[in-house]
Structure formats: C-alpha cells, structure tokens
Design a protein around this motif. Structure first.
Motif, PDB file in Angstrom:
ATOM      1  N   PHE A  84       0.850  -1.196   0.000  1.00 57.90           N
ATOM      2  CA  PHE A  84       0.000   0.000   0.000  1.00 57.90           C
ATOM      3  C   PHE A  84       0.883   1.242   0.000  1.00 57.90           C
ATOM      4  CE2 PHE A  84      -4.169  -1.844   1.199  1.00 57.90           C
ATOM      5  CZ  PHE A  84      -3.765  -3.130   1.528  1.00 57.90           C
ATOM      6  N   ARG A 125       1.659  -5.523   3.623  1.00 56.31           N
ATOM      7  CA  ARG A 125       0.791  -6.425   4.394  1.00 56.31           C
ATOM      8  C   ARG A 125       1.513  -7.772   4.472  1.00 56.31           C
ATOM      9  NH1 ARG A 125      -4.853  -6.784   1.939  1.00 56.31           N
ATOM     10  NH2 ARG A 125      -3.764  -7.978   0.351  1.00 56.31           N
ATOM     11  N   TYR A 134       2.705 -11.781   9.858  1.00 54.89           N
ATOM     12  CA  TYR A 134       2.500 -10.758  10.890  1.00 54.89           C
ATOM     13  C   TYR A 134       1.003 -10.598  11.124  1.00 54.89           C
ATOM     14  CZ  TYR A 134       3.466  -6.139  13.081  1.00 54.89           C
ATOM     15  OH  TYR A 134       3.581  -5.071  13.928  1.00 54.89           O
ATOM     16  N   GLY A 135       0.250 -11.667  10.851  1.00 57.95           N
ATOM     17  CA  GLY A 135      -1.181 -11.639  11.068  1.00 57.95           C
ATOM     18  C   GLY A 135      -1.940 -10.736  10.117  1.00 57.95           C
ATOM     19  N   GLN A 136      -1.431 -10.537   8.927  1.00 52.52           N
ATOM     20  CA  GLN A 136      -2.024  -9.655   7.915  1.00 52.52           C
ATOM     21  C   GLN A 136      -1.943  -8.181   8.330  1.00 52.52           C
ATOM     22  OE1 GLN A 136      -2.499 -10.765   5.109  1.00 52.52           O
ATOM     23  NE2 GLN A 136      -3.611 -12.701   5.058  1.00 52.52           N
ATOM     24  N   ASN A 137      -1.174  -7.898   9.360  1.00 49.52           N
ATOM     25  CA  ASN A 137      -0.980  -6.492   9.735  1.00 49.52           C
ATOM     26  C   ASN A 137      -0.013  -5.820   8.775  1.00 49.52           C
ATOM     27  OD1 ASN A 137      -2.699  -6.364  12.022  1.00 49.52           O
ATOM     28  ND2 ASN A 137      -1.157  -7.399  13.256  1.00 49.52           N
ATOM     29  N   PHE A 138       0.029  -4.511   8.841  1.00 48.91           N
ATOM     30  CA  PHE A 138       0.865  -3.720   7.932  1.00 48.91           C
ATOM     31  C   PHE A 138       2.197  -3.400   8.608  1.00 48.91           C
ATOM     32  CE2 PHE A 138      -2.679  -1.429   5.304  1.00 48.91           C
ATOM     33  CZ  PHE A 138      -3.279  -2.651   5.068  1.00 48.91           C
ATOM     34  N   PHE A 190       5.117  -0.631   8.105  1.00 45.59           N
ATOM     35  CA  PHE A 190       5.312   0.641   7.415  1.00 45.59           C
ATOM     36  C   PHE A 190       6.790   0.961   7.256  1.00 45.59           C
ATOM     37  CE2 PHE A 190       1.201   2.729   6.909  1.00 45.59           C
ATOM     38  CZ  PHE A 190       0.377   1.924   7.688  1.00 45.59           C
ATOM     39  N   TYR A 199      -6.885  -0.145  15.071  1.00 45.95           N
ATOM     40  CA  TYR A 199      -5.449  -0.187  15.338  1.00 45.95           C
ATOM     41  C   TYR A 199      -4.995   1.099  16.009  1.00 45.95           C
ATOM     42  CZ  TYR A 199      -6.140  -3.219  11.238  1.00 45.95           C
ATOM     43  OH  TYR A 199      -6.613  -4.153  10.354  1.00 45.95           O
ATOM     44  N   TYR A 239      -1.290   3.207  16.300  1.00 40.28           N
ATOM     45  CA  TYR A 239       0.096   3.340  15.876  1.00 40.28           C
ATOM     46  C   TYR A 239       0.733   4.525  16.591  1.00 40.28           C
ATOM     47  CZ  TYR A 239      -0.999   0.410  11.790  1.00 40.28           C
ATOM     48  OH  TYR A 239      -1.380  -0.609  10.958  1.00 40.28           O
ATOM     49  N   GLY A 244       8.945   4.844  10.696  1.00 42.02           N
ATOM     50  CA  GLY A 244       7.636   4.451  10.202  1.00 42.02           C
ATOM     51  C   GLY A 244       6.640   4.317  11.329  1.00 42.02           C
ATOM     52  N   LEU A 245       5.391   4.146  10.973  1.00 35.13           N
ATOM     53  CA  LEU A 245       4.358   3.902  11.974  1.00 35.13           C
ATOM     54  C   LEU A 245       4.631   2.559  12.650  1.00 35.13           C
ATOM     55  CD1 LEU A 245       2.999   6.029  10.067  1.00 35.13           C
ATOM     56  CD2 LEU A 245       0.838   4.896  10.561  1.00 35.13           C
ATOM     57  N   ARG A 246       4.553   2.555  13.962  1.00 34.51           N
ATOM     58  CA  ARG A 246       4.776   1.312  14.700  1.00 34.51           C
ATOM     59  C   ARG A 246       3.486   0.914  15.421  1.00 34.51           C
ATOM     60  NH1 ARG A 246       9.857   2.217  18.382  1.00 34.51           N
ATOM     61  NH2 ARG A 246       9.026   4.331  18.503  1.00 34.51           N
ATOM     62  N   LEU A 247       3.140  -0.355  15.303  1.00 33.67           N
ATOM     63  CA  LEU A 247       1.876  -0.860  15.814  1.00 33.67           C
ATOM     64  C   LEU A 247       1.945  -1.074  17.324  1.00 33.67           C
ATOM     65  CD1 LEU A 247      -0.963  -1.878  14.985  1.00 33.67           C
ATOM     66  CD2 LEU A 247       0.071  -4.157  14.724  1.00 33.67           C
ATOM     67  N   TYR A 304      -3.878  -3.816  18.361  1.00 29.84           N
ATOM     68  CA  TYR A 304      -4.930  -3.909  17.372  1.00 29.84           C
ATOM     69  C   TYR A 304      -6.052  -4.791  17.891  1.00 29.84           C
ATOM     70  CZ  TYR A 304      -2.775  -8.381  15.975  1.00 29.84           C
ATOM     71  OH  TYR A 304      -2.250  -9.652  15.965  1.00 29.84           O
ATOM     72  N   ARG A 355      -9.152  -7.352   9.220  1.00 33.56           N
ATOM     73  CA  ARG A 355      -7.690  -7.287   9.215  1.00 33.56           C
ATOM     74  C   ARG A 355      -7.182  -7.552   7.811  1.00 33.56           C
ATOM     75  NH1 ARG A 355      -5.584 -10.999  13.755  1.00 33.56           N
ATOM     76  NH2 ARG A 355      -3.714 -11.161  12.500  1.00 33.56           N
ATOM     77  N   GLY A 356      -6.209  -6.734   7.383  1.00 31.53           N
ATOM     78  CA  GLY A 356      -5.606  -6.919   6.072  1.00 31.53           C
ATOM     79  C   GLY A 356      -6.197  -6.026   5.003  1.00 31.53           C
ATOM     80  N   GLN A 406      -6.535   0.450   5.401  1.00 31.05           N
ATOM     81  CA  GLN A 406      -6.763   1.097   6.678  1.00 31.05           C
ATOM     82  C   GLN A 406      -7.074   2.571   6.475  1.00 31.05           C
ATOM     83  OE1 GLN A 406      -3.685   0.224   9.555  1.00 31.05           O
ATOM     84  NE2 GLN A 406      -3.711  -1.957   9.061  1.00 31.05           N
TER      85      GLN A 406
END
Lengths: 111, 112
Positions: free
Chosen positions: A33, A91, A95-99, A101, B33, B35, B42-45, B48, B97-98, B101
């Motif tokens: 993405f 994606r 990683y569980g379909q998480n993104f 970045f 989610y 972040y 970058g954005l860190r999770l 979620y 999920r996936g 977003q």
C-alpha cells in the motif's frame, strides 16, 4: 524479520515527474500500500498492489515487482499540494495480515 | 459522513500521569489499530483489535493499554510505565484485518 526502505527526502519541481522507491524484505508478503501524509495530518490511501505490474490512478501510478521486493510510486504533473510524506506499507501474512510501514519519504515540490 | 475521529488533537501530560486517547469510528469496521509515529520512523503498531472484546499486542505495547467494549470505540491509555511517551498517535480502522486502513487525524502527546 521485516525491513522496508525508502529514501528519506526528495525534491522536485512543479510540473515534473518524480519516482519514489520502496524496497522490502518480509517473510509473508501479501500486498503493498502507498499512503500520502501531509505534516501533522492523517495518512490517506493512494494505491494498492498485490500482483506484479503497474496500477494507474490519475496522476499517481504504483508499480510492484515481487521477485525483486521492489515498488515505486510515480507522481506526474507535480503540484505544490503534492508536498507531503509518502509511506510504503507491506501487508505481511506472517505478521497476522498487519501492515509494516516504511520510514516514509518526504517530498518537497518547488515552484 | 463516515470517518474516524480522535480527540484531543494536542495533549500535554506531566510525568507519572496516565492519559487516555479517544478513537471513534462510524464506518462499521471490525478491525481497529493504534500506531505511534516518531520523526524519521515508520508507523509502529501498539495494539490492534479484530473484534469487540478482543485485542492483541503489537510491536511496542509495553506501557500502553486498550479496551474494545464497543465496535465504534478503541481508546488507548498511555500509562506512567511508558518511558518515552511523547509522540504522534494515530488510530486506524479497516473492514477486517488486512484490508485498506483508514486513519484518524491523530493526537500529539507531549510529556512535560
């Protein structure tokens, strides 16, 4: 592990074309993405690639090569309002379909 | 208009205090989610949630907590255990999920 690289900063001139590259290494790639983020604002979705090739959307195009772990975002006919950060996100099935970045590329468009 | 809202936009906190960041969506999305964004990274999770009453830790959950009591709401609490909480916090949601977003406008937290 996962790793995504993008150039930190780029500069281009109004009306020109710019290409922003993204390279990635992930164990469970399942789509890429691109988001645009103006300073202090929310990222907004630009494009999505899951198969190799080019996706075109007006002035914006995105390309993907899964074998090379490589994508680029192409911006044509640059406008001042295109000055923003561009985020590449992968994606990842592992990683569980998480993104995941990338660090983002800050683009400055000059008159 | 459907979308995601976060409040407040700016938040100041003294060291040792807990603070809760609000995130609400009316997109009827199942997944939400949180972040964290720091300069040059970058954005860190953080956390979620795929469904109501369920949530999972992301990469940097230490010092944070969440709840998901309603589909529309996913508040984040930054506790005093978070060593370096000053950052820009973004909430996002997706159909599942996936999927693509959608992001809220963010909350900038500064610890004084």
């Amino acid at each position: 592990g996962q790793n995504i690289d993008q150039p930190t900063e780029m500069t281009a001139t109004e009306g020109a074309i710019v290409q922003i590259n993204c390279t990635y290494q992930t164990s469970g790639f399942n789509g890429l993405f691109w988001y645009q983020q103006h300073a202090g604002e929310a990222p907004t979705f630009l494009s999505y690639n899951v198969l190799d090739g080019l996706e075109e959307k007006g002035r914006f195009s995105s390309f993907l090569s899964r074998s090379k772990g490589y994508s680029y975002l192409l911006l044509k006919e640059l406008q001042m309002k295109d000055s923003a950060s561009y985020l590449c996100a992968v994606r990842d099935q592992s990683y569980g379909q998480n993104f995941v970045f990338g660090p983002g590329t800050r683009l400055s468009v000059l008159p | 208009d459907g979308g995601i809202t976060q409040s407040p936009k700016y938040l100041f906190r003294k060291e040792g205090q807990n603070v809760t960041l609000s995130c609400e969506q009316n997109l009827n999305h199942d997944a939400m989610y949180w972040y964290r964004q720091d300069p040059g990274q970058g954005l860190r999770l953080i956390y979620y949630s795929q469904i109501v009453n369920d949530f999972q830790k992301g990469d940097i959950a230490e010092g944070y907590s969440v709840s998901r009591e309603k589909k529309e709401s996913f508040p984040l609490t930054v506790t005093s255990a978070q060593k370096n909480p000053t950052a820009f916090y973004l909430c996002a949601s997706s159909l599942d999920r996936g999927y693509e977003q959608f992001f809220g406008p963010g909350t900038r937290l500064t610890v004084l």
